[in-house]
Design a protein around this motif. Structure first.
Motif, short mmCIF file in Angstrom:
data_model
loop_
_atom_site.label_atom_id
_atom_site.label_comp_id
_atom_site.label_asym_id
_atom_site.label_seq_id
_atom_site.Cartn_x
_atom_site.Cartn_y
_atom_site.Cartn_z
N GLN A 56 0.86 -1.18 0.00
CA GLN A 56 0.00 0.00 0.00
C GLN A 56 0.90 1.23 0.00
O GLN A 56 1.91 1.27 0.71
CB GLN A 56 -0.93 0.00 1.22
CG GLN A 56 -2.04 1.00 1.03
CD GLN A 56 -3.09 0.93 2.12
OE1 GLN A 56 -2.80 0.51 3.24
NE2 GLN A 56 -4.29 1.35 1.81
N ARG A 65 -2.34 4.96 -9.39
CA ARG A 65 -2.99 3.72 -8.98
C ARG A 65 -4.12 3.96 -7.98
O ARG A 65 -4.97 3.12 -7.78
CB ARG A 65 -1.93 2.80 -8.35
CG ARG A 65 -2.39 1.39 -8.16
CD ARG A 65 -1.25 0.56 -7.66
NE ARG A 65 -1.27 0.43 -6.21
CZ ARG A 65 -0.19 0.28 -5.48
NH1 ARG A 65 0.99 0.32 -6.02
NH2 ARG A 65 -0.29 0.14 -4.18
N ASP A 67 -5.50 4.38 -4.10
CA ASP A 67 -5.18 3.98 -2.73
C ASP A 67 -5.19 2.47 -2.54
O ASP A 67 -5.12 1.99 -1.42
CB ASP A 67 -6.24 4.64 -1.82
CG ASP A 67 -5.63 5.02 -0.50
OD1 ASP A 67 -4.39 5.04 -0.42
OD2 ASP A 67 -6.39 5.27 0.45
N ARG A 68 -5.27 1.76 -3.65
CA ARG A 68 -5.49 0.32 -3.54
C ARG A 68 -4.23 -0.43 -3.10
O ARG A 68 -3.12 0.05 -3.28
CB ARG A 68 -5.92 -0.25 -4.89
CG ARG A 68 -7.19 0.31 -5.42
CD ARG A 68 -7.61 -0.48 -6.65
NE ARG A 68 -6.56 -0.51 -7.66
CZ ARG A 68 -6.49 0.35 -8.66
NH1 ARG A 68 -7.38 1.33 -8.75
NH2 ARG A 68 -5.55 0.25 -9.56
N ARG A 70 -1.63 -3.45 -3.69
CA ARG A 70 -1.11 -4.06 -4.92
C ARG A 70 -0.39 -5.35 -4.56
O ARG A 70 0.47 -5.36 -3.66
CB ARG A 70 -0.12 -3.10 -5.58
CG ARG A 70 0.54 -3.66 -6.82
CD ARG A 70 1.46 -2.64 -7.42
NE ARG A 70 2.74 -2.57 -6.71
CZ ARG A 70 3.90 -3.00 -7.21
NH1 ARG A 70 3.94 -3.52 -8.41
NH2 ARG A 70 5.02 -2.89 -6.53
N ASN B 127 -7.60 1.34 -16.05
CA ASN B 127 -7.96 1.63 -14.65
C ASN B 127 -9.40 2.13 -14.55
O ASN B 127 -10.11 1.82 -13.61
CB ASN B 127 -7.02 2.68 -14.05
CG ASN B 127 -5.71 2.05 -13.62
OD1 ASN B 127 -5.60 0.84 -13.52
ND2 ASN B 127 -4.70 2.88 -13.38
N GLU B 298 -0.18 -5.52 -10.64
CA GLU B 298 -0.17 -6.68 -9.74
C GLU B 298 0.90 -7.63 -10.25
O GLU B 298 0.62 -8.54 -11.04
CB GLU B 298 -1.52 -7.38 -9.78
CG GLU B 298 -2.70 -6.51 -9.48
CD GLU B 298 -3.02 -6.48 -8.02
OE1 GLU B 298 -2.90 -7.52 -7.37
OE2 GLU B 298 -3.37 -5.40 -7.52
#
Lengths: 108, 776
Positions: A56, A65, A67-68, A70, B127, B298
């Motif tokens: 984070q 990105r 606040d997620r 990863r 996104n 990811e």
């Protein structure tokens, strides 16, 4: 027996750190990031190996990105970069129960 | 532990770092953990019971810029890049071309994270995408599409042209990616299909995207600009959108009639030509592409460089891709099943290698569900292949279920179908995998041959294994047709020869191993030739038998007519499939000629390499005699022999000759350098003549099973000629050098000769050795 045990390396000395193994941890690093993962290994310098970890970003950091969290997989965090370590209460409790069960010879 | 400058910097930073508050389900254990960890012995590691240190090999070290992609993200300025900011037409052109080049990089096997994902516009679209096609825009929030002033050219180009182009690129990758996940393609080797958790618009209809792109292209074509340059750029943007639309259409219409697809592929190739005209007008926007994207994906991988290729190269690759796809359509023009099989074989050996997507399509479209072109079963393919090679009696394939050999034959056919399907499947592999899989396949075919031999020697099959007359000297008691085992043997031999030759093509063998491998492949080719001779004799004998019986029947029928007796029903002539004989004869003639050419060239090479050995330029692998230490055993010539021929070790026929035989046959004691050079030249000249003669056989009946590969065969023969000529030049060079025989490697060769292996522009199986003299 007493003599024998005194000649062995002080295994019991770090026995307590084992209670943190396989515990879900949230490790904050010096750059403000947080890594959430399961503790797999550590050493004297608090170098940590976390598996299935996610990252984070620091508070207030502007990223595309958002606040997620990863997913980053297996990571090694050098102890010198660690600011704070938080452990999941549930995970700690589960580990404690497991260790007690093992010490009693129970099959869990 | 000493404190470094970095540590101090970290400590200083740590005071200012604002940490998130502890969540209620977590407890701060920093002090407790630090205290407990301090009790661990120096150098000791405390691990979870099930964990082993080797597992941590893939662990990424956090804060190390070489390992931690997160650091890239933290240090990048990507957050300041505004995707909705207006862009000039020239900049839009640049972004489109960069995306095109990155897409082609991905097509050649690079990861998405190093290619199209690095475009911040693509990242923003992906996104924003929440499963609804309307969310594909450059607005800040997915649910809030930006309002666009249609009259503002810059805004229009960004929100319509670039957006639709980018969506088109994503969808093309999505469609390709799904096709690449097939049996013939290897992840990480040929293609990287990993999407890092992002949805490549999987459920957005390609039809919708096509409509969006075409609408944008149409609108741009309607726009006019007072500036010539802008007008040119607008034309360029419209061309790119049209190309994208056509590319997408080819993928959507994969099942369409070949003629229609052919037109689309041709259009793609032509349109790609026009791109370079406007490419130079592009104005770079380097900030629109960032490697730091990897820190937001990811992805459990260390940072990898952004992989882009020059635009001209990308266009070339794109055209290669479309040409490859268009070429596949020719399969529909096949005349016989053998044509398709030959196409597969030539496809596998093509140079340059076909792109992974084309290879995946060969497998997906033309070997669909184990059927050639989705309709010809493997059984039909096997029967056709056996018939083409040996023309056996047709009843062999129509044995009634009451026949005692029915079950065994059925088992054989099932096994043969499996083997043949695997054989065709490996043709869509990359060359390294092809060679590796062939090494495994020859074992399957060896087993198949054994099954066939058992069946054909069983008493139940006596009607099919009649002893052919005309060979009284044969020690085995006559010549048997044995079509099934002959076929399996032929296919196996062909694969074995390929394995060795692919070894030369892939540069697996060192120069000092060349004599061994050339000798072995010459041995295999010799056996193949003998096998073809045998097949020819069988076909001739069977045809003679058939004609003899036909004559007898005709005579009997005449007699019956004279005596006015009722005509008896003619006995079925079932020695051979007489209609297939002309094809078989032509095929065997061509196969024999090709084998002979390969053999002659091999002999030429063998003599030349022998010269190098005699002159001490190439040293044979040293044995235990020269250095009797234990490490020398690892390099003993016998061990090398066994290692190199290991893939062929388990093969029963032809068995690997004992090492002693090799030593005996490769003995160069009675040879001199000039004699060897003469021999090499003679063999190569002979091969050249044979190639020229074979090239004259261009009538359709000469090209059995070669309808689709005629052009490819001509090219291959041309390369063979080039190899022969190249080697002839090398022989002349060696003659000029006036080499003297080395006295066993003890004395240094006064003249050092530098040997290089050249592969480009020569036949891949026969790279040319080029010699240069180094005066010392």
């Amino acid at each position: 027996m007493a003599d024998e045990s005194s000649s062995l390396p002080p295994v019991a000395a770090y026995e307590n750190v084992k209670e943190f193994m396989s515990v879900l941890m949230m490790v904050s690093t010096t750059d403000g990031r947080q890594f959430c993962g399961t503790l797999m290994a550590t050493d004297r310098d608090r170098n940590l190996i976390l598996s299935e970890a996610s990252e984070q970003l620091p508070v207030g950091f502007q990223s595309r990105r958002g606040d997620r969290f990863r997913y980053v997989g297996m990571i090694a965090i050098p102890g010198k970069h660690i600011l704070r370590i938080d452990a999941s209460k549930d995970s700690l409790k589960a580990r404690e129960m497991l260790l007690k069960g093992v010490s009693r010879g129970a099959i869990i | 532990m000493s404190t470094t400058a970095t540590d101090l910097a970290d400590e200083a930073a740590s005071d200012q770092v604002k940490l998130r508050p502890v969540v209620s389900s977590y407890v701060d254990i920093t002090d407790r953990f630090t205290a407990e960890a301090a009790k661990i012995m120096p150098g000791q590691l405390v691990m979870m019971e099930s964990f082993e240190l080797v597992n941590s090999i893939n662990a990424l070290e956090i804060m190390d810029p070489k390992m931690d992609t997160g650091v890239l993200n933290l240090r990048s300025n990507d957050a300041n890049f505004d995707v909705s900011a207006p862009r000039s037409p020239q900049e839009i052109l640049y972004i489109m071309d960069e995306l095109f080049a990155l897409e082609m990089s991905w097509c050649t096997g690079c990861a998405l994270s190093q290619t199209i994902y690095t475009c911040l516009y693509i990242e923003h679209l992906l996104n924003n995408f929440n499963g609804v096609q309307e969310s594909l825009h450059f607005g800040t929030r997915a649910s809030d599409p930006p309002s666009i002033d249609q009259n503002d050219l810059d805004q229009f180009l960004l929100h319509h042209a670039l957006r639709s182009y980018a969506i088109g690129v994503i969808k093309t990758c999505d469609l390709m990616r799904r096709q690449l996940q097939c049996k013939g393609i290897f992840e990480e080797e040929d293609a990287v299909t990993e999407t890092y958790g992002l949805d490549l618009l999987q459920f957005v209809s390609p039809g919708y995207i096509l409509a969006v792109i075409e609408a944008a292209a149409f609108q741009i074509e309607c726009k006019t600009s007072s500036s010539d340059t802008t007008q040119q750029v607008l034309t360029g943007i419209a061309q790119r959108l049209n190309l994208r639309a056509t590319t997408l259409r080819t993928m959507m219409l994969a099942e369409a009639p070949p003629a229609m697809l052919q037109q689309l592929y041709s259009a793609c190739i032509q349109m790609a030509d026009t791109l370079s005209e406007t490419h130079e007008l592009a104005v770079a926007v380097p900030t629109a592409f960032s490697m730091a994207v990897q820190g937001r994906l990811e992805c459990g991988m260390p940072p990898r460089p952004l992989l882009e290729m020059p635009f001209a190269k990308a266009v070339e690759l794109y055209q290669q891709l479309q040409t490859g796809m268009s070429d596949l359509l020719r399969i529909h023009e096949y005349g016989s099943i053998g044509d398709i099989v030959s196409y597969f074989e030539h496809f596998a050996l093509r140079l340059p290698d076909e792109l992974p997507y084309v290879r995946s399509q060969l497998h997906q479209q033309y070997l669909k569900d184990g059927r050639l072109l989705g309709k010809t079963t493997m059984r039909e393919a096997v029967i056709s292949d056996i018939t083409d090679l040996c023309s056996p009696m047709p009843s062999l394939f129509e044995i009634p279920s009451s026949h005692p050999a029915y079950a065994a034959l059925e088992d054989f056919y099932v096994q043969a179908e499996r083997c043949f399907e695997s054989y065709l499947t490996v043709m869509s592999h990359n060359k390294c995998r092809l060679r590796q899989r062939l090494c495994g396949l020859i074992l399957d075919w060896n087993a198949l041959q054994a099954v066939a031999e058992t069946i054909e020697s069983s008493p139940e099959m006596v009607q099919f294994s009649l002893v052919l007359q005309g060979n009284p000297d044969d020690p085995s008691g006559g010549l048997h047709p044995l079509p099934l085992s002959s076929w399996a043997y032929y296919r196996k031999l062909k694969m074995m020869v390929w394995i060795v030759f692919l070894g030369f093509e892939l540069d697996i063998y060192k120069l000092d191993e060349w004599p061994l491998m050339l000798w072995y492949v010459d041995y295999l080719l010799g056996i193949t030739d003998t096998h073809f001779k045998r097949l020819e004799t069988v076909v001739e004998s069977m045809t003679a038998l058939h004609q003899q019986q036909q004559q007898q029947q005709n005579t009997a029928a005449k007699k019956n007519r004279k005596k006015k007796q009722p005509q008896q029903s003619a006995q079925k002539l079932d020695y051979i499939n007489i209609e297939a004989v002309p094809r078989t004869t032509m095929l065997l003639t061509r196969l024999r000629a090709e084998t002979e050419i390969f053999r002659e060239i091999c002999r030429g090479y063998l003599c030349l390499v022998a010269v190098l050995t005699l002159a001490g330029i190439v040293n044979p692998p040293r044995g235990a005699q020269t250095s009797p230490s234990s490490s020398a055993l690892r390099t003993s010539p016998e061990l090398l022999y066994r290692i190199r021929l290991k893939p062929f070790g388990p093969i029963v026929a032809p068995e690997v000759p004992p090492y002693e035989t090799y030593l005996q046959l490769s003995d160069l004691n009675n040879w001199t350098i000039p004699a060897l050079l003469d021999n090499a030249q003679m063999s190569l000249n002979g091969a050249q003549k044979m190639v020229s003669q074979l090239n004259k056989l261009t009538r359709p009946e000469h090209l059995v099973n070669a309808k689709l590969v005629g052009e490819s065969m001509t090219k291959t023969r041309l390369l063979l000629l080039r190899s022969c000529i190249g080697m002839n030049v090398s022989i002349m060079r060696l003659r000029q050098m006036k080499l003297v025989q080395s006295d066993g490697g003890e004395r240094e060769v006064k003249r050092k000769v530098k040997v290089t292996i050249e592969q480009e522009n020569y036949h891949p199986f026969f790279p040319v050795l080029v010699f240069a003299e180094n005066e010392q």
